[in-house]
Design an enzyme around this catalytic site. Structure first.
Site, PDB file in Angstrom:
ATOM      1  N   ASP A   7      86.876  36.000   9.218  1.00 37.65           N
ATOM      2  CA  ASP A   7      86.898  35.225   7.967  1.00 37.65           C
ATOM      3  C   ASP A   7      86.990  36.191   6.779  1.00 37.65           C
ATOM      4  O   ASP A   7      86.608  37.360   6.880  1.00 37.65           O
ATOM      5  CB  ASP A   7      85.619  34.387   7.861  1.00 37.65           C
ATOM      6  CG  ASP A   7      85.729  33.308   6.786  1.00 37.65           C
ATOM      7  OD1 ASP A   7      86.855  33.034   6.331  1.00 37.65           O
ATOM      8  OD2 ASP A   7      84.683  32.752   6.409  1.00 37.65           O
ATOM      9  N   GLU A   8      87.503  35.694   5.647  1.00 30.67           N
ATOM     10  CA  GLU A   8      87.635  36.494   4.415  1.00 30.67           C
ATOM     11  C   GLU A   8      88.348  37.818   4.706  1.00 30.67           C
ATOM     12  O   GLU A   8      87.935  38.898   4.257  1.00 30.67           O
ATOM     13  CB  GLU A   8      86.255  36.769   3.784  1.00 30.67           C
ATOM     14  CG  GLU A   8      85.488  35.522   3.380  1.00 30.67           C
ATOM     15  CD  GLU A   8      86.051  34.847   2.128  1.00 30.67           C
ATOM     16  OE1 GLU A   8      87.098  35.282   1.632  1.00 30.67           O
ATOM     17  OE2 GLU A   8      85.442  33.869   1.671  1.00 30.67           O
TER      18      GLU A   8
END
Length: 635
Positions: A201-202
């Site tokens: 994620d991110e």
């Protein structure tokens, strides 16, 4: 690679994918590794997956979901002996790390005014994030061979001491994983076989070591990363745009999916922010759209000065009531020093607010230090101010000397005790000289208050105490200088020191009050960096001027890439708004007690004209929300 635009449901992509893999038995609980950057995000992901699958707490704990550093530590504990550590190694926090660096600096006689302990600690952290060990510093910007040798030796001594203490710092938790896999390839092979699916994620925030860690684990398995190149705003932490731009080169079989439907913002906000970010060259490209309403046009306000801009924000906030609550609205600034005018305006108009992404202006350490110098100059009886600043900057007056000062005060003030100690003696020559200089400075400043403006007194105190000299050795020196300049502007607007100190006390909430959940609806005041991930029905993006947004440092020192990051930062701020977005800039800004002309940000010209309406007013009242009077637009 999923390029998930702002407000497109990025987190849901990973949680649904993870849940689907488990639900359809394409992978077992221990065969998926999901990583993100914060404990809060990891906890949210774990809770969402557990809710989707109906997992109890025991099954939820079996999921390999966590931060990069948390997962690295988990792997290292299982194989620590390969690197010469015991499995029960400790992890240094920043405070412990600083104490260790200071001790080593003293032991090695490393008393360099530039390479102070704080700079050494932060530099070592950055080098580890870039995958650089003590022998790799030739790849950095260290200027001379002698400097390179000294710093490399210190870095190596630091690493040796960590091993002796059986401890690792945060940077080691990933860099040591890479060392582990180099020394024991079978360990890496085991994890590659075990984790059939790796989810990240991110992804746009990944630094070099995180990328290398992820890439080596993903060999032979399924890799899914979710990120947004248009929201990369942490390059100063090591985040690398190339991780996204060159993803297809590094993984030739990769499929790129763009999530372009936005579920947050109105059509006009998306057109405006999309038109702005299109000016960036370093991006993969996507166009956000919505099935929702077009919504109102963005409003660009041209203020006369910073105070006028703050009054404009107050006026528009009050116009949103009673249909909205205060918590539906946010004021976003580029730098923390900008918050002071808005805090003052909220206070004067009895509007509740909280500061997100940083301390309140009057609660910042450098502001408290400066105010305490002024407080002690005004009143020698202010022992709290004395206690705070007697060793700021350091005067080598240890606990024994301070206890003696307290004892000699004899029921009077600590300033009285200091004077008595100077008369009686008992201090070493260096400490005596520094204490004498401090007392004389406070006495001189006290006398000046009767004849000069408090700003001149503040300048004398900060310069002659050595405070500003110490600031130049601090890595935050740019922010500190900017905050102190803003304090001077604030102080210049009062006639006497007593009035200023009263206002400063009234406008600063008790410590921690802005963080407590007391059920009060409050306007959020936030830096743009801290606002990432948040959303509000109404957003005020202020200070859109050259030198503020884009920031002066980006323009003068960072080049085109830095300006593009400032544009991404503006884009992030604009896409926090769901329904209404107000942009503003000022004709003039107060700097060094003078009003200086301000130039509208280049970013305003890059926003499609059909998405905004521009207006300008003159505020005749100096306090409160004022009375608008139309004028010809400035540009």
């Amino acid at each position: 690679m999923v390029l998930a635009g702002a407000g497109s449901g990025k987190t849901q992509v990973l949680t649904r994918r993870l849940a689907r893999l488990l639900h359809q038995r394409e992978a077992g609980v221990g065969e998926i590794l999901a990583v993100t950057f914060t404990n809060k995000a990891a906890l949210e992901m774990r809770e969402r997956v557990a809710a989707l699958l109906g997992f109890d707490e025991a099954n939820a704990r079996r999921l390999w979901i966590g931060t990069f550093h948390g997962m690295g530590a988990r792997m290292l504990r299982a194989h620590a002996e390969v690197l010469g550590f015991d499995p029960n190694f400790t992890i240094l926090d920043s405070g412990d790390q600083m104490r260790l660096v200071k001790r080593l600096s003293e032991q090695m006689g490393f008393l360099d005014p530039y390479w102070n302990p704080k700079r050494l600690a932060s530099s070592i952290g950055r080098w580890k994030d870039d995958g650089l060990g003590p022998d790799d510093l030739g790849e950095t910007r260290l200027k001379a061979s002698r400097e390179l040798t000294r710093i490399s030796e210190f870095y190596q001594a630091y690493q040796d001491e960590l091993r002796r203490l059986n401890t690792m710092d945060f940077g080691d938790l990933l860099s040591n994983c890479l060392k582990l896999w180099d020394r024991a390839p079978e360990v890496l092979s085991g994890y590659q076989t075990r984790f059939r699916h790796l989810l990240v994620d991110e992804y746009q925030d990944a630094n070099k070591v995180q990328y290398d860690w992820m890439r080596r684990l993903a060999v032979g398995g399924s890799l899914c990363v979710v990120g947004d190149d248009d929201q990369l705003i942490y390059s100063w932490r090591g985040a690398r745009l190339d991780n996204i731009l060159k993803f297809e080169e590094d993984f030739p079989d990769a499929r790129v999916i763009r999530l372009e439907q936005n579920y947050r913002s109105s059509g006009n906000i998306l057109k405006a922010s999309g038109g702005l970010i299109d000016h960036n060259v370093g991006r993969k490209g996507k166009t956000l759209w919505t099935t929702g309403a077009e919504g109102p046009l963005l409003e660009v306000y041209v203020a006369e000065d910073g105070e006028d801009e703050a009054r404009h924000v107050i006026r528009e906030i009050l116009r949103q009531l009673p249909g909205r609550s205060f918590q539906d609205m946010a004021v976003l600034v580029r730098t923390s020093s900008q918050t002071r005018l808005f805090e003052q305006a909220f206070h004067e108009n009895n509007i509740p607010y909280r500061v997100s992404g940083g301390l309140r202006f009057m609660d910042r350490a450098e502001i408290k230090d400066a105010v305490c110098y002024l407080r002690l100059a005004q009143s020698f009886r202010d022992d709290l101010a004395f206690e705070r600043i007697i060793n700021v900057p350091s005067r080598k007056l240890g606990p024994k000397a301070l206890e003696e000062i307290r004892a000699l005060s004899g029921g009077g003030s600590w300033m009285d005790g200091a004077r008595t100690l100077l008369v009686q003696g008992g201090l070493g020559p260096a400490a005596f000289a520094k204490l004498r200089s401090f007392v004389m400075l406070i006495d001189d400043a006290h006398e000046m208050l009767d004849s000069v403006h408090p700003v001149e007194v503040l300048d004398k105190l900060l310069n002659e105490s050595g405070y500003m000299e110490a600031v130049e050795l601090d890595e935050r020196r740019n922010d500190i200088r900017e905050n102190l300049r803003e304090l001077r502007v604030f102080l210049s607007q009062v006639d006497d020191l007593s009035g200023f100190l009263e206002r400063a006390a009234l406008e600063a909430d008790p410590p921690g009050s802005e963080r407590r959940d007391d059920g009060v609806s409050r306007v959020v005041v936030s830096t743009l960096h801290a606002a990432k991930g948040l959303e509000f029905p109404v957003v005020f993006l202020v200070g859109l001027e050259e030198g503020l947004l884009p920031h002066k440092m980006a323009i003068e020192e960072g080049g085109a890439a830095a300006v593009e990051e400032e544009r991404r930062l503006t884009y992030v701020g604009m896409t926090r708004a769901k329904e209404k977005l107000f942009l503003s800039h000022a004709r003039m800004r107060r700097l060094y007690q003078r009003a200086e002309p301000a130039i509208a940000s280049r970013f305003l010209k890059e926003i499609p004209a059909e998405t905004v309406k521009k207006r300008e007013t003159v505020i005749t009242a100096r306090r409160g929300v004022g009375i608008p009077r139309p004028r010809r637009p400035f540009y």
